[in-house]
Design an enzyme around this catalytic site. Structure first.
Site, PDB file in Angstrom:
ATOM      1  N   ASP A 133     137.342  92.387 129.158  1.00  0.00           N
ATOM      2  CA  ASP A 133     138.305  92.386 128.059  1.00  0.00           C
ATOM      3  C   ASP A 133     139.636  92.978 128.508  1.00  0.00           C
ATOM      4  O   ASP A 133     140.707  92.459 128.167  1.00  0.00           O
ATOM      5  CB  ASP A 133     137.745  93.176 126.877  1.00  0.00           C
ATOM      6  CG  ASP A 133     136.487  92.548 126.297  1.00  0.00           C
ATOM      7  OD1 ASP A 133     136.580  91.414 125.803  1.00  0.00           O
ATOM      8  OD2 ASP A 133     135.424  93.184 126.360  1.00  0.00           O
ATOM      9  N   ARG A 173     132.171  83.774 132.867  1.00  0.00           N
ATOM     10  CA  ARG A 173     132.588  83.246 131.564  1.00  0.00           C
ATOM     11  C   ARG A 173     134.046  82.819 131.567  1.00  0.00           C
ATOM     12  O   ARG A 173     134.497  82.094 130.672  1.00  0.00           O
ATOM     13  CB  ARG A 173     132.367  84.303 130.493  1.00  0.00           C
ATOM     14  CG  ARG A 173     133.204  85.558 130.673  1.00  0.00           C
ATOM     15  CD  ARG A 173     132.833  86.637 129.696  1.00  0.00           C
ATOM     16  NE  ARG A 173     132.944  86.204 128.312  1.00  0.00           N
ATOM     17  CZ  ARG A 173     132.646  86.948 127.270  1.00  0.00           C
ATOM     18  NH1 ARG A 173     132.177  88.178 127.464  1.00  0.00           N
ATOM     19  NH2 ARG A 173     132.782  86.494 126.056  1.00  0.00           N
ATOM     20  N   ASP A 200     130.579  85.643 122.299  1.00  0.00           N
ATOM     21  CA  ASP A 200     129.342  86.209 122.825  1.00  0.00           C
ATOM     22  C   ASP A 200     128.193  85.790 121.919  1.00  0.00           C
ATOM     23  O   ASP A 200     128.391  85.442 120.746  1.00  0.00           O
ATOM     24  CB  ASP A 200     129.412  87.734 122.890  1.00  0.00           C
ATOM     25  CG  ASP A 200     130.202  88.202 124.099  1.00  0.00           C
ATOM     26  OD1 ASP A 200     130.479  87.362 124.974  1.00  0.00           O
ATOM     27  OD2 ASP A 200     130.542  89.396 124.152  1.00  0.00           O
TER      28      ASP A 200
END
Length: 670
Positions: A583, A478, A494
């Site tokens: 993250d 991603r 998401d």
């Protein structure tokens, strides 16, 4: 008679004047500065800070010494165009192969090899590399190690040594480049060799200590000068002192003094460093402490002088004018002092705080030569975050990076791209697509499909283009720099995210004011766990946070390039093994570049609770996720995350006024 008397008087006066001149002549000779030693630069210096000496003589008014031809540099006429075959680097850019070290290996050599291996320039084969790196030829016993079989006269070779003393075989290097600590001016080949800093033995390999400057502007009573001493210490002189360095000593000094032995640097404004090569180590100490280096006719080349503009961080003065130098320093405006001290801290952190940064800077300079002069403009080298974090493979224009909009007085373009990552099996995010497409700032929507389930054949009609990209079922996918991204601003989402159009619009407006930072909705925070003796993170709601979840966050698309090409491979692999690490890694990367925390914006109750996304077939990523933050700190060498308590809300947000006066009305709906 009178004529004879006049002649006698004239002769007497002439004889008297001649006698006076003969007696004074030795004093006049003493007042003439001694000619520099052989090998030293001839003529008066080119002042780096001309404006500081306007009350004395301008450089153009100073008498020039007789011009002398410069000494022939080592290697004869060898330069970049004649002794380096650039055609070998045309295919894949700079690729470096480091020869293994024969015999016992020191910690410094081990750190150098590890730094090269972890860089994006590393190559495992000498046939694939266009630059072959040979560590310093000096051996512990003083004998020179043999040259490698692929030596080829030194062509496309770099001999690297972090110490100024090479073994006697260096005169036979031929066409090889030399990266040497503090090379002398008469042996350095500009544009071909690379000048390195003189590092201490215990210099950290990775991460490094931050700058020691606690106060940019000196308080009253803080010493003005710190004088470098031969035994390695520093001697400070107060602001009322008239101490003037001449060959490392002071003729007069009526102010307070203090001696600081060892490497401890006092809190002084200026650090006077003599011209001798052993004092090059003081130069690095001054940078770390935020003490402005004042170099008195240095005989050695300043580190990375090919790309670093030292006029913004240091002062080069003539050791023959000590009183004028001291007066100029005392009259320097506080704004100039502040700018110089801030630049010392930036240069220390960007290029000198660790062995790894020194090695990567050296390779980056060579890559700039391969790409050409515009590869890294001077602004990228001499402005935060530095050239190591502004990859030329992304762009060579400062306006394309998120760091220089404030300096250039510009703002990012007024559109963004939405990238929706679909990893877990489930329904397509149709509602989310409609909410994002309704934003007046949305330019396109990209759906990165990484689920085992095939994507639907039909998608809802939207006012903006919608493209489905095939993913590789990896969490790090991603953050790949997809070519389909057409805007600088990127909204990372998401499939399980839930946002309204007003929330998207307001968050994007906030990001436009802070394009170098991440702007998000859900937050995490990091903390030091005394019981475990390591770092931890939590999703509990608190006033302080240090991370925003990438399941709903705005940031610049350049960070995808940094994540893919600059982040250590071990961390990218960790992101695929523990998807909740993405993250932590992305926030750490942005914080390491900007030294700033993310920005939080308001969100409604319809948002999901802050929970890490699960990858297909990964039932419980928490064991790896708990140790993710510590592995990140180990790879970075320090904790890059920065905490914040700031949340930006719209004007009149939740104020008891009419809804018609509010621009983002839906933000307050339950």
């Amino acid at each position: 008679m009178q004529s004879w008397r006049r002649k006698s008087l004239w002769l007497a006066l002439s004889a008297s004047w001649l006698l006076v001149l003969l007696r004074v002549f030795p004093l006049l000779r003493l007042a003439v500065p001694a000619r520099p030693r052989a090998g030293a630069p001839q003529g008066w210096p080119h002042w780096l800070d001309i404006e500081l000496l306007q009350s004395f003589s301008q450089p153009g008014e100073l008498p020039e010494d007789d011009p002398q031809p410069p000494p022939a540099p080592r290697g004869g006429s060898c330069d970049w165009g004649a002794c380096f075959d650039v055609s070998k680097c045309r295919g894949g850019g700079l690729k470096v192969f480091a020869y293994p070290v024969a015999g016992p290996i020191s910690d410094t050599q081990r750190g150098i090899l590890a730094s090269i291996e972890s860089s994006r320039f590393s190559s495992v084969s000498p046939e694939e590399a266009c630059l072959l790196l040979l560590l310093s030829l000096e051996a512990p016993a003083g004998e020179c190690s043999p040259l490698p079989q692929q030596w080829n006269g030194g062509r496309n070779h770099l001999v690297l040594g972090l110490h100024p003393n090479f073994c006697p075989q260096t005169f036979q290097l031929g066409q090889a480049m030399v990266a040497k600590a503090s090379p002398t001016v008469d042996t350095f080949r500009p544009g071909f060799d690379v000048a390195l800093p003189l590092l201490p033995e215990a210099h950290p390999w990775r991460g490094g200590a931050p700058g020691q400057l606690g106060q940019h502007s000196p308080h009253p009573g803080v010493p003005l000068l710190a004088l470098a001493e031969e035994r390695g210490g520093w001697r400070t002189a107060g602001t009322e002192s008239s101490a003037c360095p001449r060959d490392g000593h002071c003729e007069q000094d009526h102010g307070p003094e203090q001696t600081h032995p060892g490497a401890t640097l006092p809190n002084a404004t200026f650090c006077l460093i003599p011209a001798h090569q052993p004092d090059a180590l003081h130069f690095l100490q001054a940078l770390q402490a935020g003490c402005i280096p004042v170099l008195l006719s240095p005989r050695w080349e300043l580190p990375f002088s090919e790309v670093i503009d030292w006029t913004k961080a240091a002062i080069v003065a003539d050791e023959r004018l000590p009183f004028q130098v001291l007066a100029a320093l005392q009259k320097m405006p506080p704004t100039r002092v502040l700018a110089l001290r801030q630049q010392t801290q930036f240069l220390w952190d960007a290029y000198f705080s660790s062995v790894e940064k020194v090695i990567h800077t050296t390779l980056e300079i060579i890559q700039d030569r391969i790409f050409g002069a515009p590869a890294h403009p001077s602004l990228l080298w001499n402005s935060p975050p530095g050239a190591l974090l502004a990859l030329p493979t992304f762009s060579t224009s400062p306006s394309d990076f998120p760091f220089y909009h404030l300096q250039r007085g510009s703002r990012p373009a007024g559109r963004f791209s939405a990238l929706i990552w679909v990893g877990a099996p489930g329904q397509p995010p149709l509602k989310l697509i409609q909410a994002v497409a309704g934003s007046q700032h949305c330019a396109q929507i990209l759906v990165l499909w990484s689920s085992e389930k095939p994507p639907p054949s039909r998608w809802p009609k939207t006012a903006v283009p919608l493209t489905v990209l095939a993913g590789q079922r990896k969490a790090s996918d991603r953050f790949f720099p997809h070519r389909a991204l057409s805007t600088d601003a990127l909204l990372s989402l998401d499939a399980q995210s839930s946002l309204t159009t007003s929330e998207v619009d307001f968050a994007f407006v906030v990001w436009q004011s802070f394009p170098e930072r991440m702007v998000g909705f859900l937050t995490w925070s990091h903390f030091w766990d005394e019981a475990r003796g390591g770092w931890g993170h939590t999703a509990e709601k608190a006033n302080e946070f240090s991370m925003v979840l990438t399941s709903a966050a705005f940031y610049h698309r350049y960070y995808h390039t940094l994540f893919t090409h600059s982040l250590p491979k071990a961390l990218r692999t960790l992101a695929d093994e523990a998807p909740s690490c993405v993250d932590i890694l992305m926030n750490s990367l942005v914080a390491a570049v900007t030294k700033l925390p993310p920005i939080k914006v308001p969100y409604g109750k319809q948002h999901l609770e802050a929970s890490p996304p699960l990858a297909p077939g990964d039932p419980d990523p928490q064991p790896l996720a708990q140790d993710c933050i510590n592995q990140m700190v180990a790879e970075f060498g320090y904790m890059p995350l920065v905490s914040s308590r700031l949340r930006l809300d719209p004007v009149l947000f939740k104020d008891p006024v009419s809804v018609l006066r509010k621009k983002y009305r839906s933000l307050e709906k339950p």
